[in-house]
Design a protein around this motif. Structure first.
Motif, PDB file in Angstrom:
ATOM      1  N   TYR A   1     -12.502  -2.485  13.548  1.00  0.00           N
ATOM      2  CA  TYR A   1     -11.152  -2.662  13.010  1.00  0.00           C
ATOM      3  C   TYR A   1     -10.583  -1.370  12.427  1.00  0.00           C
TER       4      TYR A   1
ATOM      5  N   TYR B   1      -7.263 -13.476   3.240  1.00  0.00           N
ATOM      6  CA  TYR B   1      -8.193 -12.356   3.348  1.00  0.00           C
ATOM      7  C   TYR B   1      -8.874 -12.291   4.715  1.00  0.00           C
TER       8      TYR B   1
ATOM      9  N   LEU C   1      -4.378  -2.692  11.745  1.00  0.00           N
ATOM     10  CA  LEU C   1      -4.839  -2.742  10.360  1.00  0.00           C
ATOM     11  C   LEU C   1      -3.741  -2.208   9.430  1.00  0.00           C
ATOM     12  N   GLU C   2      -3.136  -1.096   9.795  1.00  0.00           N
ATOM     13  CA  GLU C   2      -2.052  -0.536   8.990  1.00  0.00           C
ATOM     14  C   GLU C   2      -0.909  -1.534   8.837  1.00  0.00           C
TER      15      GLU C   2
ATOM     16  N   PHE D   1      -7.335  -3.493  -1.013  1.00  0.00           N
ATOM     17  CA  PHE D   1      -6.406  -2.643  -0.286  1.00  0.00           C
ATOM     18  C   PHE D   1      -6.775  -1.165  -0.418  1.00  0.00           C
TER      19      PHE D   1
ATOM     20  N   CYS E   1       0.813  -1.223   0.000  1.00  0.00           N
ATOM     21  CA  CYS E   1       0.000   0.000   0.000  1.00  0.00           C
ATOM     22  C   CYS E   1       0.837   1.260   0.000  1.00  0.00           C
TER      23      CYS E   1
ATOM     24  N   ARG F   1      -1.114  -4.715   8.845  1.00  0.00           N
ATOM     25  CA  ARG F   1      -1.538  -5.792   7.956  1.00  0.00           C
ATOM     26  C   ARG F   1      -1.621  -5.354   6.489  1.00  0.00           C
ATOM     27  N   LEU F   2      -1.417  -4.084   6.237  1.00  0.00           N
ATOM     28  CA  LEU F   2      -1.402  -3.582   4.867  1.00  0.00           C
ATOM     29  C   LEU F   2       0.022  -3.378   4.343  1.00  0.00           C
TER      30      LEU F   2
ATOM     31  N   TRP G   1       2.794  -9.385   4.996  1.00  0.00           N
ATOM     32  CA  TRP G   1       2.465 -10.467   4.065  1.00  0.00           C
ATOM     33  C   TRP G   1       3.664 -11.355   3.782  1.00  0.00           C
TER      34      TRP G   1
ATOM     35  N   LEU H   1      -9.737  -0.702   2.038  1.00  0.00           N
ATOM     36  CA  LEU H   1      -9.266  -0.686   3.420  1.00  0.00           C
ATOM     37  C   LEU H   1      -8.552   0.624   3.749  1.00  0.00           C
TER      38      LEU H   1
ATOM     39  N   LYS I   1      -7.557 -12.389   7.410  1.00  0.00           N
ATOM     40  CA  LYS I   1      -6.673 -11.633   8.305  1.00  0.00           C
ATOM     41  C   LYS I   1      -6.969 -10.132   8.215  1.00  0.00           C
ATOM     42  N   LEU I   2      -7.919  -9.786   7.373  1.00  0.00           N
ATOM     43  CA  LEU I   2      -8.309  -8.391   7.158  1.00  0.00           C
ATOM     44  C   LEU I   2      -9.806  -8.247   7.439  1.00  0.00           C
TER      45      LEU I   2
END
Length: 177
Positions: A151, A119, A160-161, A99, A8, A163-164, A169, A102, A121-122
């Protein structure tokens, strides 16, 4: 303040926007846009568009920008929606739209696939089919928004950030997820 790299990198401006409202503070709506070409790779896009267009099962809660938007305006448009329909296009994976949604604080809706473990995980909604007009309804949107909005709240936003990011990943891939 350095910006993390990764999946992202071009979205950090939106991700770090402290003024973003929670999905529960937005009008109950679903961004429903995308090109539905005639090729077989766009079957899901065409089904989604049919339900979102005027007279379709989802037309009373779907919104579209009305014209083609550049990238920044597209993501800004998503900051006004509670949900974003993310059917796959020719690549088979809805990742870019997921993405973007989100980052904008909009809950992505995707179709189940072999990528579900990743997915999940988001904060996403997974439906069985874009063909089924009953897959999405007002009552389901209300419930999904209630369940997934936390979330995006300040208390969970840092996670959350994280996980982006590409680092997250990469760790997931190395860990066998």
């Amino acid at each position: 303040d350095t910006k993390p790299g990764g999946v992202c990198a071009n979205l950090w401006k939106f991700i770090r926007d402290g003024g973003q409202s929670l999905p529960t503070e937005r009008r109950l709506s679903m961004a429903c846009t995308g090109h539905a070409h005639d090729s077989p790779d766009y079957t899901s896009q065409r089904a989604m568009r049919a339900h979102c267009d005027e007279g379709g099962a989802w037309s009373h809660f779907s919104v579209a920008p009305g014209r083609s938007l550049d990238y920044e305006k597209w993501v800004a448009f998503l900051t006004e929606t509670s949900f974003t329909a993310c059917p796959p296009s020719n690549g088979g994976d809805p990742a870019p739209k997921v993405f973007e949604a989100l980052a904008a604080g909009s809950i992505p809706i995707i179709k189940g696939s072999s990528l579900d473990p990743a997915y999940r995980k988001l904060p996403v909604v997974v439906i069985d089919s874009w063909d089924d007009p009953e897959a999405i309804s007002i009552s389901k949107l209300v419930e999904w928004r209630r369940r997934l909005s936390p979330y995006f709240a300040k208390e969970k936003r840092a996670e959350l950030e994280r996980r982006l990011t590409l680092d997250f990943w990469f760790d997931q891939a190395v860990g066998g997820t």
